[in-house]
Scaffold this active site. Structure first.
Site, PDB file in Angstrom:
ATOM      1  N   ASP A  52       0.869  -1.170   0.000  1.00  0.00           N
ATOM      2  CA  ASP A  52       0.000   0.000   0.000  1.00  0.00           C
ATOM      3  C   ASP A  52       0.914   1.231   0.000  1.00  0.00           C
ATOM      4  O   ASP A  52       2.124   1.146   0.159  1.00  0.00           O
ATOM      5  CB  ASP A  52      -0.938  -0.034   1.220  1.00  0.00           C
ATOM      6  CG  ASP A  52      -2.140   0.870   1.014  1.00  0.00           C
ATOM      7  OD1 ASP A  52      -3.148   0.687   1.712  1.00  0.00           O
ATOM      8  OD2 ASP A  52      -2.076   1.755   0.136  1.00  0.00           O
TER       9      ASP A  52
HETATM   10  C1  GLC Z   1      -4.228   4.359  -0.127  1.00  0.00           C
HETATM   11  C2  GLC Z   1      -5.142   3.247   0.351  1.00  0.00           C
HETATM   12  C3  GLC Z   1      -5.357   2.166  -0.659  1.00  0.00           C
HETATM   13  C4  GLC Z   1      -5.281   2.757  -2.057  1.00  0.00           C
HETATM   14  C5  GLC Z   1      -3.844   3.221  -2.264  1.00  0.00           C
HETATM   15  C6  GLC Z   1      -3.640   3.868  -3.643  1.00  0.00           C
HETATM   16  O1  GLC Z   1      -3.444   4.848   0.928  1.00  0.00           O
HETATM   17  O2  GLC Z   1      -4.849   2.632   1.588  1.00  0.00           O
HETATM   18  O3  GLC Z   1      -6.633   1.575  -0.384  1.00  0.00           O
HETATM   19  O4  GLC Z   1      -5.631   1.785  -3.026  1.00  0.00           O
HETATM   20  O5  GLC Z   1      -3.410   4.129  -1.258  1.00  0.00           O
HETATM   21  O6  GLC Z   1      -4.333   5.083  -3.691  1.00  0.00           O
END
Ligand code: GLC
Length: 732
Positions: free
Chosen positions: A289
């Site tokens: 993430d």
């Molecule tokens: C964010 C979220 C995740 C998302 C990613 C890309 O922090 O936790 O759910 O898909 O970053 O935006």
């Protein structure tokens, strides 16, 4: 920190193509070759640097995620594996792809990802709302439409579905998931994967099961917090939806931010390798993430980013989202002997496999069509409308205040959510636009019976202490026959990084309800929110409560249809609504206390305000003829459970039949009630249908131990539908 490569490195990587020199075997570009062969031919020719870049995700285009701000990236590395593509500019997308295909030595297409969570331009209800529809085919359709719109804008990969089981409404990300139940979330996960990917290659769009795993257990509902999860709870609560998604063929997963009982998800070998690959044989790839790899240091799990790179790749984390840790450290970690190139090859093979399965090597470019032909098609809006109609949950309806009949001549439409188009879409609304949303006033005025007068007043803000607009609202309320009061949260009050300590309505909304209630007019409360709201103080003051969640582009039309009785509410709660946050955690599938006659709160009822599965209709149903094929059964018998449901009212309605079980005595204590089946049926007045479930005991009635073994032990089970119960006995 954002990840871009300085131009020198960019030029160096491009010059590899000329100095490298060897004859390239381009067989991997042959579409008729089996995918595994194409992966093998390509991988065998890649340099270590090219492999590491395939495991790296950068940014391109603008990023509209308010929580993860980053400046526009105008430079990128043609060797990158993927980018988060933050615009819907398909020309820009193809131009970037063209550089990658033509300027890099091997021409490996870039994978464009984005957060398409509940629609792309046509916004569907939030996933939490959709989970209250108990209609998997609607969820599949919403994901299919989202993928068609997203694909037409150049997106190959969505970071969805979010399938974190959530039982704590203080955690704002509850709105992104499918509720508190592992079985229901598993059914919805399969539907979402089918909807996003389609069922034949080349897949429409790669799905991404997230946030692997148990992120919803964040302590205190505080986002990103520690999660204390026993192995047994991991297996019986948090892993089942992921197993279902992998079985359904999901191409990717995303690791969670959370620290799973001391080992952060992004570098957790047990979950990423022993479970995901060892037990489930998952062949796709896992992306971290946003900054979750760098956060291994903040967690205190690694001393520096070099160690983060080694621990992550060795645990089974394939792609680095945004951190730039893999390109900065992996090659060196190989040289230092902390990482084998074989490990890297396994991760690269997974990424290449997904790109072949998406057909990106064969069709790397997005066909360019005008926006009007790609977005908001009538069939898309119709699907969004149907999903919104079936997602709303009628929690209370005293004196049949709803539906509003033409006896009502004057309606006061009040509240900060009436015209809040942007808030009606909810968080994670991708390319959704407020101007496309039908708001509640627009919907009501369009559908209102002839002669009905509707007066509107905002009454207050969503989240301020100003009460100067109460008077205007009180005035129209006093001169009405009924008040429709639209309250709730703003878009930014649920989703990522939106934890709240209280479940009360924000600002002065509850004061407004009090003042309106004092007029003595019947009040119908519509609640727009991304989480459970505490109705403890509100419930006695209103006739009806309709949970409208975040309904998206067709919100106003769907709400009006329900309020005027053109549609019959059929939503049922997929989460338990506590009386107050003081009851958290509270969920329907709890285990029993040792003393069921004691242990109650001294200050409020120990029961929640509304249980999981609660939801009213404008009609009524009668359950009879509950039958089970066996009183005694063996593990190899299939049990048939059937019940007759009749619509005993005057309106056609859709009723969800829930099948629960209780394993009365087991080597690991079991929930008092566990959902193992559901089916939604439409019934005309006086029509009845027999709903039948077929249970395979080992698959449907077993429970998991701390190793993930599915145990089925002899003894008494109770099967339950509506108010009917039946004891059945599994023989040795
Ligand atoms: C964010 C979220 C995740 C998302 C990613 C890309 O922090 O936790 O759910 O898909 O970053 O935006």
């Amino acid at each position: 920190m954002r990840f871009t490569l300085p131009v020198t490195l960019l030029l160096t990587s491009l010059s590899l193509a000329s100095t490298y020199g060897e004859e390239i075997n381009f067989d991997y570009k042959k579409a008729d070759l089996p995918i595994e062969k194409r992966v093998e031919v390509l991988l065998s020719q890649m340099t270590l640097e090219e492999k590491v870049k395939q495991l790296t995700q950068g940014l391109a285009g603008d990023n509209n995620n308010p929580n993860n701000q980053n400046p526009k990236v105008d430079k990128f590395d043609a060797l990158l594996g993927s980018v988060i593509f933050g615009t819907d500019n398909v020309y820009e997308r193809n131009a970037i792809q063209k550089q990658v295909m033509e300027k890099s030595r091997l021409g490996i297409p870039l994978l464009f990802g984005d957060d398409i969570i509940h629609g792309y331009r046509t916004m569907f209800p939030s996933p939490l709302a959709q989970s209250c529809s108990w209609n998997p085919s609607l969820i599949e359709e919403s994901c299919r439409v989202a993928a068609l719109e997203g694909k037409s804008a150049g997106i190959d990969w969505t970071f969805s579905p979010m399938i974190d089981i959530a039982r704590d409404a203080r955690w704002g990300r509850m709105m992104e998931g499918y509720g508190e139940d592992p079985y229901a979330t598993s059914v919805y996960t399969r539907a979402a994967v089918r909807g996003y990917q389609g069922e034949t290659m080349p897949y429409r769009m790669a799905a991404c099961l997230k946030h692997y795993v148990a992120y919803g257990a964040s302590e205190g509902g505080r986002d990103y917090a520690y999660t204390e999860v026993s192995r047994q709870t991991l297996w019986d609560t948090y892993l089942p939806p992921y197993e279902a998604g992998v079985e359904a063929g999901a191409l990717t997963l995303m690791s969670g931010f959370n620290d799973i009982s001391g080992i952060p998800a992004t570098a957790n070998h047990y979950t990423l390798t022993e479970v995901l690959r060892g037990k489930w044989d998952f062949r796709g790839f896992v992306v971290s993430d946003w900054h979750s790899m760098a956060q291994l240091q903040t967690h205190g799990f690694v001393a520096d980013h070099a160690e983060a790179a080694a621990k992550s790749i060795n645990a089974g984390l394939d792609m680095d989202m945004i951190d730039g840790i893999y390109p900065a450290h992996l090659a060196n970690q190989v040289k230092e002997g902390n990482v084998s190139e074989k490990t890297i090859d396994e991760s690269v093979a997974r990424v290449l496999r997904v790109k072949f399965q998406l057909g990106l090597f064969d069709n790397p470019y997005t066909p360019v069509e005008e926006r009007e032909k790609r977005y908001l098609l009538p069939e898309y809006r119709k699907a969004a409308y149907q999903s919104a109609v079936e997602s709303m949950v009628l929690l209370k309806n005293d004196d049949k205040a709803l539906p509003i009949t033409n006896k009502i001549k004057n309606v006061a439409l009040i509240g900060p959510l009436v015209k809040a188009k942007n808030d009606l879409m909810g968080g994670w609304s991708a390319r959704g636009r407020a101007e496309d949303v039908i708001d509640i006033e627009e919907g009501l005025r369009k559908a209102a019976p002839k002669g009905m007068k509707i007066k509107y007043a905002q009454g207050c803000d969503i989240n301020s202490d100003k009460t100067d607009r109460f008077a205007e609202a009180m005035e129209i309320a006093r001169n009405s026959d009924i008040v429709i009061l639209c309250v709730g949260e703003s878009r930014g009050m649920s989703g990522e990084n939106t934890s709240r300590s209280s479940l009360s309505l924000p600002g002065v909304q509850e004061q407004l309800i009090d003042e309106i209630a004092k007029t003595g007019k019947p009040v119908v409360l519509l609640v727009t929110s991304g989480r459970a709201i505490s109705f403890h103080k509100i419930e006695p003051k209103v006739k009806s409560i309709l949970m409208t969640w975040h309904l998206g582009t067709e919100a106003g039309n769907a709400i009006a249809a329900l309020l005027f009785g053109n549609e019959n509410p059929s939503g049922r709660l997929s989460i338990t609504l506590p009386r107050t946050e003081g009851q958290i955690p509270i969920y329907y599938n709890m285990r029993s206390r040792g003393r069921r006659h004691q242990g109650f709160y001294q200050d409020i009822s120990t029961d929640p305000m509304y249980w999981f599965g609660h939801g009213l209709s404008y009609t009524s149903y009668d359950y009879t003829d509950f039958k089970v094929s066996h009183n005694e059964f063996t593990a190899s018998d299939n049990l048939t459970v059937s019940v007759n449901v009749r619509n005993t009212g005057e309106k056609t309605g859709k009723e969800t039949v829930f099948l629960y079980m209780h394993d009365v005595a087991a080597s690991i204590t079991q929930p008092m009630k566990r959902l193992i089946g559901f089916e939604k049926v439409e019934l005309k007045p006086n029509e009845s249908k027999t709903v039948t479930f077929t249970l395979e005991p080992q698959k449907d009635m077993s429970f998991a131990n701390d190793k993930g073994d599915k145990l089925l032990e002899p003894g008494k089970f109770v099967l339950m539908v509506d108010k009917h119960k039946k004891d059945v006995f599994l023989k040795k």
